[in-house]
Every structure is written in structure tokens, then in C-alpha cells.
Write an enzyme that holds these catalytic residues in place. Structure first.
Site, PDB file in Angstrom:
ATOM      1  N   GLN A   1       0.870  -1.170   0.000  1.00  0.00           N
ATOM      2  CA  GLN A   1       0.000   0.000   0.000  1.00  0.00           C
ATOM      3  C   GLN A   1       0.910   1.225   0.000  1.00  0.00           C
ATOM      4  OE1 GLN A   1      -3.652  -0.539   0.125  1.00  0.00           O
ATOM      5  NE2 GLN A   1      -2.824  -2.548  -0.453  1.00  0.00           N
TER       6      GLN A   1
ATOM      7  N   GLY B   1     -11.958   2.795   4.034  1.00  0.00           N
ATOM      8  CA  GLY B   1     -11.022   1.921   3.338  1.00  0.00           C
ATOM      9  C   GLY B   1     -10.092   2.657   2.382  1.00  0.00           C
ATOM     10  N   HIS B   2      -9.141   1.933   1.853  1.00  0.00           N
ATOM     11  CA  HIS B   2      -8.124   2.542   0.986  1.00  0.00           C
ATOM     12  C   HIS B   2      -8.734   3.099  -0.303  1.00  0.00           C
ATOM     13  CE1 HIS B   2      -6.928  -1.717  -0.690  1.00  0.00           C
ATOM     14  NE2 HIS B   2      -8.223  -1.582  -0.571  1.00  0.00           N
ATOM     15  N   ASN B   3      -8.205   4.259  -0.688  1.00  0.00           N
ATOM     16  CA  ASN B   3      -8.583   4.919  -1.939  1.00  0.00           C
ATOM     17  C   ASN B   3     -10.014   5.438  -1.968  1.00  0.00           C
ATOM     18  OD1 ASN B   3      -6.413   2.582  -2.999  1.00  0.00           O
ATOM     19  ND2 ASN B   3      -6.089   4.681  -3.673  1.00  0.00           N
TER      20      ASN B   3
END
Lengths: 357, 357, 357
Positions: free
Chosen positions: A210, A251-253
Site C-alpha cells: 500500500q 477503506g483505501h482509496n
């Protein structure tokens, strides 16, 4: 500590109707306020309390002032939004009363020599600041906070105790991050690398690095123990003036649009975009890779599995009812197909009778 | 920092088709990659991008390579799982580029003299390690982590800042525990000791001592602010290669089977056993004392109240729809018994007509 | 470490039937207990195990003792609540065996000179205690805890590592707060100060200062990473002997009545009052500004949007079933209005036939 209404109006605007030299030392609700306090009428249904309040002065909207039977001897500050005005004045009194932590770095903090810390920042005990971190003017970092390599904290931000910010993140001006929040932990991404089916399956999950960060805009507030993951490639983005409650997972993005508010215990899976001015209720779950338009409202405990591309209010939660009653409805719900069959049979039977007739 | 394809294939396998001496310095998606980068085709629907990419080389499965209209002048690494291969190479480039924290104990750490810390471990500032803790080789413990008496952290594990591990726990090799996670807090167990009914009730809840621990297997990853309770008598067990996202709660004496993944905001009550290779969606709730078979999938926001003894996908969540539409359906759902009565009445009426006819 | 049954009964009550001089060194379940251990019969369905157990003695209720076919040579402690008795004896053995942390302040703690810390308190490394804090006798504060200005921690309370308590809170006697919990973070309150509609909307959210505190009663237990917000004006209140699990969110100005238990992942929005002796299941969500009567039970994953003013059990959650089966029922549920229309049409048709006949 007291201010004249004139001093208050000079700072926050509004028109004084009555005695501008009157001094107040704090705020209180209409029914509790004393002569040295400023009250506010946020909801017109309490209009009658304005005529009986002991408050020295009342924050009021022009339309409500016009409805008053009598202003006799009373003083007002007229403003389009008395509730927001109240909040600002209340904050001012707190700032005036609160002991200011002296600027500087506590000797128990551990700061990498390559980090830049503004002279007016307040860095508490046991704070750990890694290499190449930049801390802006008037930033306040409380005890036991940890900030990773290369992260930037802009002017006036306040990180409460035990916050963790990972490396390579940006925290905007005046952001407030409450205790225990974690910014920039790894997104949840693993490539399956298995062969075989069922119990013969072998292999493992391979971690996807990540390498994005988290970018948090100006005036964002983030609740206690909330977690915001770093992006896989690009950054996770929280735009300006977003307000996030406690125990929320982002969450990511994800990209959360400006002015959106997210209530406690909500969870938003990766790569989802939420528009501006949205309101996400408590314990709402939103799937990954979906888009919510601007001005979408999702009511508490609802689940969103597809994009919601029009503004409006969306729901999928039931309110609790008596346990036995619920169980009866739930059992019927699971047998709806049988009910439909019976309706179909009735329709067929009736049609046959019709044709016989 | 650059590696030849040959160096990469020597480490991770795969067959090079084309120029093995070609050097790459990083990874990128097909549509963004430059000549010094390695791209990957994880999804066959992007096959056409392989023919237009600027990438120096492409990770590809043999079957997809065969579908290419032309390989003209291009170089490939052929591997059964390009996405997992990508993840491994990306991690390698990160490891090569990242500054390595020097082994050793920061002078601001507080370590009990009876604890054993391997020479290659990295112990950050303000870390507190209690008596009889054992820290393995290459372990990395970040700032402000606290580790309780007698806990063991195996080789290569990484604990991010502000993690708490209670006494008597075991963290397996290469486990990753993100910031703010809590391992080994007391399970939620109280014996009711009340007499009397209703408002006459007196007494109290008596805490059940929680004397088990937590055992976490190799290659487990645990998300930020996730909590895993210690067992009451025996250990709570997380088997190898389990991946747990942020803000997940795992109750005392749960056993989570190897390779299972649990998404954010899920909660698993005590004494529940989840099989191997399961996938638990975000915000799923699972009751206590139930068993899930291997290869069970529970979709996001569903609730599990009974054992699920067969592999397969299970659901109990509704997707959000327009608020008014939802309310109409929900009201009808609460009156399903009336609808059933009406169908019954119709059936009876029709049967009577039939017999009349 | 061993105690005679007489020593145990002197401390916890109960009637010894058999050899009061018998010594036991710990507790175990009936089927695993050895002659030096005390077992307990909490559930009558295991009565037959009492006749075969190896345990030195058994905790039993009088009614169950009477049902035994034979007491031959066995020893019992007769008590109305063997399970609670077990819990108390187990805790006693733990207290006798556990190494006591010596009273005093670790040299790595940072304590404001104006704070009062009782001589018998145990303050761990890197604890940060702000001005005017008062720490009672026998309080234990573990590593990396931060306590804000003017907060009071009463005698015998135990704060585990990485807990944050903000300023102006009160923690009652013998309260237990697990790692990572946050007490007293700001309630989620913002006044909208916007003008214009839709994309033309401008303005911002104005923070409402949160000037109440949190008051936590005696014998409360709070789980890991749970968050309890401070009140806006008055305090958020957790009454005595409330037990709260991990990852629970309690909003500002809530009042949780004595003896209520709240399971993991539950969320309670602001200004809600929950009665005494309630049981709130895991992942339950409760809206703001509602009231739950005493003795209300809300089952796991349910949502409460209105006041529940009568004792009893309430539910709104479905159990997960096979994905395809669920989707079929869910689709029918969304079309209940059509089903109702068809029933209506059938009723009308049948009535017309009737009148024709």
C-alpha cells in the site's frame, strides 16, 4: 471574563437591538440563562421562552424577532443563524477561559533531527515524530501521539492523545483528530495465490503493498478510534470540512467529498467515492467501488451495495419491534414465494371459473 | 534502483519470453507504465492494453499470452498468477528503497530486565515491555507499544505504534499488527448474581476471570484498532495466514481457521469457530457458540445466528433503496400476516363457490 | 497456594457439606477437575458429572444437591449461585498468585505538579497526567495512558495501556477500562451554517463546543477501544455496574442505567437514555434522543429508532440464509405492493362474481 455585545458583534457580525454595552460572561439555554448570560433561539417553537427568559440578551433571527409580542426592555443580537452564532461565541468563551499550553516541545518527546517543528507548535510528552515530518504553526500534538516519516501536519491542527499517523500523510489546516484515531494504516489488499479446490487448496494470500497515503483537508474533524487506511497506489482523500464521528472505518482509496458528515460506527469499503454535502448515518455500511452523488443521505444502519447517483434519502434498515412479532413477520418473509404461488393459483382458478361461466 | 528481469525471475520464478537482461525500476498499471517499469495483466479484459502499453515488460499468464495477436518486440514474464507476482515484486522494490531502522532498543523504551529481546529486533521509543516477554529476531516494535508479562513475539513480526498486547499471548512469525489494535483484553464474561424481580432486583454482575490467552499464527495480519479478546480458560486462536481488517471485534475463545479473511467492522461473539478459507464481509455479525464450515462466505452486513455447516455463500442484508419506497415495503412486511389472512379467505371463498357450483 | 474450604466459605459464604479442612489450589470444570481443585455445577443438565468428577469439592445449589443419587464421600459448598461463587473464588486465586506491581510512580511517567496521586496507586511508564487530576488509593494506571486536566479516578480503578481519558471526567471506584478505550472525546455536534441550495450551497459546519464531561459509576467495566463521548452541556453518564464490551460507541449526553450490559460493536447515538438492567446485544444500533425502559433486551444486530417504553425483548435482525434463497425473498419483499394489488384484484373480482351470482 465578560464581553460586551458590541465586542461580540464586532467579531461575529449581527445587529444589536437594545443595549450594545451590556456585558455577558457565557451562554445558556433560554430557560436556564441568567442576566449575565447570552441565550439563543434556534427553534421557533420556543419563541414564548424569549419573553420570559432571564437572559441578558438573546440571539435571534429577524423573522422570529418580528413575531415577538413585545421586546420591552430586552436586548437582542439579530443574526440569520442563531445556533451557529451561539456555537462560535461559546467557542470564544472557552478559548478565553482555557489555560493555553505553552508553545514548545516537551522534553519527553522524541523528535527526529530532520523533522521541522514550527516554533508556535505545542508538542506533548512522549510524542514520537519520525524523519522529515513537518509540523505547522499553532499545531497542537498531545501526549503519546506517533507521526510517521514524511507526514505533514498543517497550521492549527490538533491531534489528541494516542493518535497514530503513519508515514507519508497530509493533515490539513485546523483539522482535529481525536484520541486513538489511526490515519494511514495499510489498506486491506491481498492477492490470492492458491491452487487446488476445497480441502486440497494450498497457497497463501500475498500482501499488496500500500504505497499511497492519506490526504486530509482543512477543517476536517475525525472521531476517537476512527481508522482511515492509506491508498494502494494513489491517496485516500478526505476533503475539507468533512466531519467523521467515532469508530468509523474508511477503506483505501476512498474519496469523501467536502462538507460530508459520517456518523459513528459507519464503515466504507475501499475505492468508494462519496459526494459533497452527504450525510451518512450511524453504523451505515457502504460497499467498495461504488459512487454516491452529492447530497445523498443514507439513514442509520442501512447498507449500500450499489452506486446511488441521485441526491436523496436512502434506507434499508428496519426498526426493532417485539421479538415474537418480528419472528412471525420474518418467517412469513422467508415464505413469500409460497404466498405468491397461492395468489397465482387463485388467479388461475378465478380465470378458469370466468371462462367456464 | 533497478533489477533485470533475470534477477526477478531467479527470485520469484516465471518464464521470461523476450529480453532477460532488460532492467526495470518499479511497477505500474498497463495504461500508465513507462519503459523502465513492469506492468501486469491480472484481468483478461484488459488484454488489448498489453499491445499498446509503454511498459518495458509485462507479467502475464500463459493462456493470455497465447491470445495476443502479436508479441512483436515485447518482453514478458509468464507466471500462473500475475497479480500475486506483481505484489511480491512491488514489495521487493519497497524493501530495497525503504530506509531500514537500525536494530536495537531505543533509549526511551522501558524493558523489564527479565525480558529477552533478540539482537536484530528494532524496539522504538516509549515501547514498554513487561517481565518475561520474549521478542524474536527481526521483530519490529514501533513507538508507544505496550507488551504484557510473558507474551512472546516471534521472528519477523511487526507491531505498529500504540498497539497493546496483554500478558500471556503469542504472536506468530511475520505477523503484522496495525496501530491501536488490542490483543488479549479480557473476554466479556460476567455471572449474574441477582435476586428479586423487576424493580426489586438487587445484586450485581460478578466478573469471570479470563485466564486464557491469545495465540496468533504465522503470517497473520490484524488491522488498526481491531480487538481480540483473551480466552476465559483456553486461548482464543487465530490460525496462520488469517487476514483481519480494521475495527473488527473477536470475542473470547473464538477460533479462526487458517487463510480466512475478515473485513472491517465485523464482530464475532465468543466461543465461535470459523473454518479455514472463509470470507467474512464487512460489518458482518456472528453470534457466539456457533460453527462455520470451511469455505463459508458471509456477505457484507449480514448476521449469522446459527451454525453454517456447509460451504457456500450466506446473506441477510438488504441494499438501500429510496427512503419512501423502503418504508412502504417495510410497512407491508410488518403486515404480512394480514396479507396471508386475505389469501386464506380468498381460498376459502373460492372453495365454497366451487362446491356451490 | 492452597486454601481450605473453610477459609473459602469464611470469605464468600455458603455451607460446607463434608470435609471443611480439605484444601484446594484452583478451579476447573467438572469433567477436567482434579482432587486438588474445586469444580462447580452451574447448569443442572450436568448433574451426572457431579457423581463422576475427580474434583476435591463441588460448588452446588441446594436444590441440585438434593437431586444427587449419592453424596458418598464427596464434599460440597452449597450456595444459591455456584457460577458467581466460582467467579469470586477464581478471582481470589488469581489475586493470590499474581505478582503485585509495587505502589508508586514509574520514573518515566509525566505528572503535573498540581495532580494528586494516592501513595498506594501504581502509575506505569510513560503515563501522562495533566493538571489537577486526582488519583485515588489502589488505582492502577498502566503504561502509555493519558489523563486530562481535572479528571478524577477513584479508588481501585484500573486503566489498561493506551487508554485516553480527556479532561473533566470522573471514573468511579473499581472501574476497569481496557486498552485503547477513549473516555471524554468531543460529542459529534455541528451547527449547519450554509446558504444556497444544491451545488450553489456555501458555508460550513460550526463546531458546537462540548463542555460537559463523562461520569462513570462504581464497578463499571469498559472494553478495549470503546469510545464514550463527553456531553455538550451536561455530562454523559454511565451508572454503577454497567458492563460495556469492546468497540462500543456511546454518544454525548447518553445515560446508561445501572447493571445494563452492552455487547461488542454496539453504537448508541447522542442524548439517548437506556434504563437499568437492560441487555443490548452485539452490533445493535440505537438512535439518538430515544428512551429505553428498564429491563429492555435488544437482540444482536437490531436497530432501535424509537423509544421502547416497556420491558421485554425487541428485534429487527434477520439470520443469514443461502445467498440465492435470500435474494429471492428480498426481491419479493421489494414487490409486496404488487402482491397486495393482486390480492385486492382477486377480492374485487370475487365480490363481483358474488354479486353477479
Amino acid at each position: 471574563m465578560a464581553l460586551t455585545l458590541e465586542q461580540i458583534a464586532q467579531r461575529f457580525g449581527g445587529e444589536i437591538v437594545g443595549d450594545a454595552t451590556l456585558q455577558v460572561g457565557g451562554l445558556a439555554p433560554l430557560d436556564l440563562a441568567q442576566p449575565h448570560q447570552l441565550a439563543f433561539l434556534a427553534n421557533p417553537k420556543y419563541l414564548s421562552q424569549v419573553e420570559t427568559t432571564q437572559a441578558g440578551a438573546v440571539l435571534i433571527a429577524a423573522a422570529d424577532l418580528d413575531k415577538l409580542a413585545s421586546r420591552a426592555g430586552r436586548t437582542f443580537i439579530v443574526t440569520p443563524n442563531p445556533y451557529a452564532y451561539f456555537a462560535r461565541v461559546a467557542q470564544l468563551f472557552i478559548d478565553l477561559a482555557a489555560p493555553k499550553a505553552p508553545a514548545g516541545v516537551h522534553p519527553g518527546a522524541v523528535i527526529d533531527p530532520s523533522a521541522q517543528v514550527a516554533a508556535s507548535a505545542v508538542i506533548g510528552p512522549n510524542v514520537v515524530i519520525d524523519a522529515f515530518v513537518v509540523i505547522g504553526e499553532q499545531v497542537r500534538i498531545d501526549a503519546n501521539v506517533t507521526i510517521g516519516r514524511g507526514t505533514r501536519i498543517d497550521e492549527g491542527a490538533h491531534l489528541y492523545p494516542n493518535v497514530t499517523v503513519y508515514h507519508g500523510c497530509k493533515i490539513g489546516p485546523r483539522a482535529i483528530i481525536h484520541a486513538g484515531a489511526v490515519i494511514g494504516s495499510d489498506g486491506f489488499g491481498f492477492a490470492p495465490d492458491f491452487v487446488g479446490e476445497g480441502e486440497a487448496r494450498t497457497g497463501s494470500w500475498v500482501k499488496i503493498p500500500q504505497v499511497g497515503g492519506v490526504t486530509i483537508g482543512a477543517d476536517v474533524e475525525i472521531g476517537a478510534n476512527t481508522t482511515i487506511d492509506r491508498g494502494a497506489m494513489a491517496d485516500t482523500i478526505i476533503e475539507e470540512c468533512v466531519k467523521i464521528d467515532n469508530l468509523v472505518q474508511i477503506g483505501h482509496n476512498c474519496k469523501i467529498g467536502a462538507y460530508t458528515v459520517i456518523a459513528g460506527c459507519a464503515g466504507i469499503a475501499g475505492s468508494t467515492t462519496i459526494g459533497r454535502h452527504c450525510m451518512i448515518g450511524g453504523a451505515v455500511g457502504i460497499a467498495g467501488h461504488v459512487t454516491l452523488a452529492d447530497f445523498v443521505i443514507v439513514t442509520a444502519k442501512s447498507g449500500v451495495s450499489k452506486s446511488l447517483l441521485k441526491p436523496g434519502m436512502y434506507t434499508s434498515a428496519f426498526p426493532a419491534v417485539g421479538h415474537a412479532e418480528w419472528n412471525k413477520s420474518a418467517a412469513l418473509m422467508r415464505n413469500l414465494d409460497k404466498m405468491r404461488e397461492r395468489i397465482k393459483a387463485l388467479e388461475t382458478a378465478l380465470a378458469e371459473r370466468g371462462s367456464e361461466a
